[in-house]
Structure formats: structure tokens, C-alpha cells
Write an enzyme that holds these catalytic residues in place. Sequence first.
Site, PDB file in Angstrom:
ATOM      1  N   ASP A 206      -0.406  51.521  31.635  1.00  0.00           N
ATOM      2  CA  ASP A 206      -0.003  52.862  32.072  1.00  0.00           C
ATOM      3  C   ASP A 206       0.804  52.822  33.364  1.00  0.00           C
ATOM      4  OD1 ASP A 206      -1.415  53.784  29.900  1.00  0.00           O
ATOM      5  OD2 ASP A 206      -2.980  54.797  31.046  1.00  0.00           O
TER       6      ASP A 206
ATOM      7  N   HIS B  48       1.270  54.191  25.845  1.00  0.00           N
ATOM      8  CA  HIS B  48       1.259  55.570  25.337  1.00  0.00           C
ATOM      9  C   HIS B  48       2.630  55.971  24.802  1.00  0.00           C
ATOM     10  CE1 HIS B  48      -2.732  56.937  26.789  1.00  0.00           C
ATOM     11  NE2 HIS B  48      -2.515  56.103  27.802  1.00  0.00           N
TER      12      HIS B  48
ATOM     13  N   HIS C  85      -8.358  52.370  27.296  1.00  0.00           N
ATOM     14  CA  HIS C  85      -7.788  51.014  27.292  1.00  0.00           C
ATOM     15  C   HIS C  85      -8.834  49.930  27.064  1.00  0.00           C
ATOM     16  CE1 HIS C  85      -3.770  52.372  28.707  1.00  0.00           C
ATOM     17  NE2 HIS C  85      -4.512  53.427  28.990  1.00  0.00           N
TER      18      HIS C  85
ATOM     19  N   HIS D 109      -1.315  53.280  39.238  1.00  0.00           N
ATOM     20  CA  HIS D 109      -2.034  54.167  38.311  1.00  0.00           C
ATOM     21  C   HIS D 109      -3.537  53.988  38.577  1.00  0.00           C
ATOM     22  CE1 HIS D 109      -3.005  56.277  34.600  1.00  0.00           C
ATOM     23  NE2 HIS D 109      -3.675  55.227  34.156  1.00  0.00           N
TER      24      HIS D 109
ATOM     25  N   HIS E 272      -6.162  47.878  32.684  1.00  0.00           N
ATOM     26  CA  HIS E 272      -6.888  48.652  33.706  1.00  0.00           C
ATOM     27  C   HIS E 272      -8.132  49.272  33.084  1.00  0.00           C
ATOM     28  CE1 HIS E 272      -4.448  51.795  31.840  1.00  0.00           C
ATOM     29  NE2 HIS E 272      -5.157  52.734  32.450  1.00  0.00           N
TER      30      HIS E 272
HETATM   31 FE    FE Z   1      -4.048  55.445  29.229  1.00  0.00          FE
HETATM   32 ZN    ZN Z   2      -4.853  54.923  32.218  1.00  0.00          ZN
END
Ligand code: FE
Ligand code: ZN
Length: 255
Positions: A130, A168, A62, A113, A57
Site C-alpha cells: 500500500d 489494491h 494483507h 503508510h 505491512h
Molecule cells: Fe491494504
Molecule cells: Zn494497508
Amino acid sequence: DSSGMFEILLIPAFKDNYIWLLVRDGHAAVVDPGDPTPVIARLEALQLKLDTILITHHHADHQGGVEELVARWQPRVFGPAKESITGCTHPLSGGERIEVLGQAVDVLQVGGHTRAHLAYYVPGAVFCGDTLFGAGCGRLFEGTPAQMCDSLARLAALPDETRIYCAHEYTEMNLRFAVAVEPHNRLLRERVERVARLRAAGLPSVPSTLGEEKATNPFLRCGEPAVVAAAQAHGAVDLSLVPVFAAIRGWRNSF
Ligand code: FE
Ligand code: ZN
């Protein structure tokens, strides 16, 4: 070796990001290189040629390293067609099958997200950015609860042994919330102890397996009576799946 899957290596970045480096026969692919510096250092140390960048994304943590990596190795850059991705050469919408380091990779649409978030699946592993985290899920910055529920269901339909390579290290924090949602979940309590030991030893809690997430992640358990009851206590009136998910996600935002 020339048969079998690529190796998966972890590159920590920023405060709590994980960049995944896929390696096979002197070639490499990288998932979500937000920071170019540690990626370049690892590629050089291992004398690898970067063939492919996979972006889940558009957030900067990222894709922030794409430009420098492209300048150096000219890799293919895969990413969501409907998001702004630097240097994207192969825009994707989900449903495609691509080839990465000789391996077929299925592209999954997992918006929520962000609106066009993607995940990349090979048997045994999914790179989900994410969307799904250890014991948690991403915030809904652009998508709706219904869209995120759908995306999580798509991930939950993968085989239980699938390892969850998220972007993460949020597991400990997520587990504190999960325990608040389901204080009587024994497998969750055991996971809390397991993750505490890993983190105290300086080790990552990622990847988990999908089976572990299905047993302990409240966002994959919105049909469970205990999670439904917690949602009701936090304002859900309609107790069907999407409103329960929305109530739990809303509670998490202020936890
Ligand atoms: Fe992130
Ligand atoms: Zn993100």
C-alpha cells in the site's frame, strides 16, 4: 522451466485487494495473503506447494490469511520486524537480499503508510503493498510525509520498466484526483482512457510500469511546476518537496 524468473499470477480478494502469487516449478510464494480462501483454492487447483509468504505491512487485509496458510504448508514468513506480523519467521528491516523461488529479491524499506512497510523488488517487478498505487499512494496512517516522500523516492529510483504490483485496484479513483491536480497532463488523459477501457472489460489496471507512474502519478511528481502550483492552491506555503507532497496528500484525503 528451471531457468529464469517465477511467473506472477493475480488473485483478487475482498472488494479491491490484489494478492500476488509467484510460481516456479511446482512451488509458490504469495505476497500479502489477506484472505486465505482464494489462495488455498488457487494453490490446490495448480497443485503448488507454498514455500514462502511475503508480507508488506501489518494491516489485516494483507496478513489475515497467514495463520491458515502456515498451518497447511509451513512456509517461511517474511515481514517487517517492527510490525506485528502473525507467524513471522524472517523479520526484515529493508536493505536485505533474500532468495524466493531461486530468485534474489531485494527488500526495500518504504515506511509511511505504516511505520515499517516493506517492498520486495526483483528486476522487472516490485511488490509494494500500500505504498505506491496506480496513479496514487497509500494514506499516511503511521508515517510522516517526509518518510513517505523518502519511500516513494526509493521506488522512483528503480528502472522505468519496473512493473508496479501494488495491493489494491484504486487506479480509476486515483486518476480522477490526478486529473484535478494536473488537468493539462496529456499522458495522464491518455492513461484515464486506457484504464477506463480495461476496467470496463473487467480487467485489472495493475501492474503499471514505474515509467508510467512517473509520468502520471501526482505523488511522484511533486517537483513538477503544475503539481507545485496545485499544492500552493491547497494551502502549501513552503514549496519544497515534502510540504508539496503533504499538501497534495492532504487534499487527496478529502477529495
Ligand atoms: Fe491494504
Ligand atoms: Zn494497508
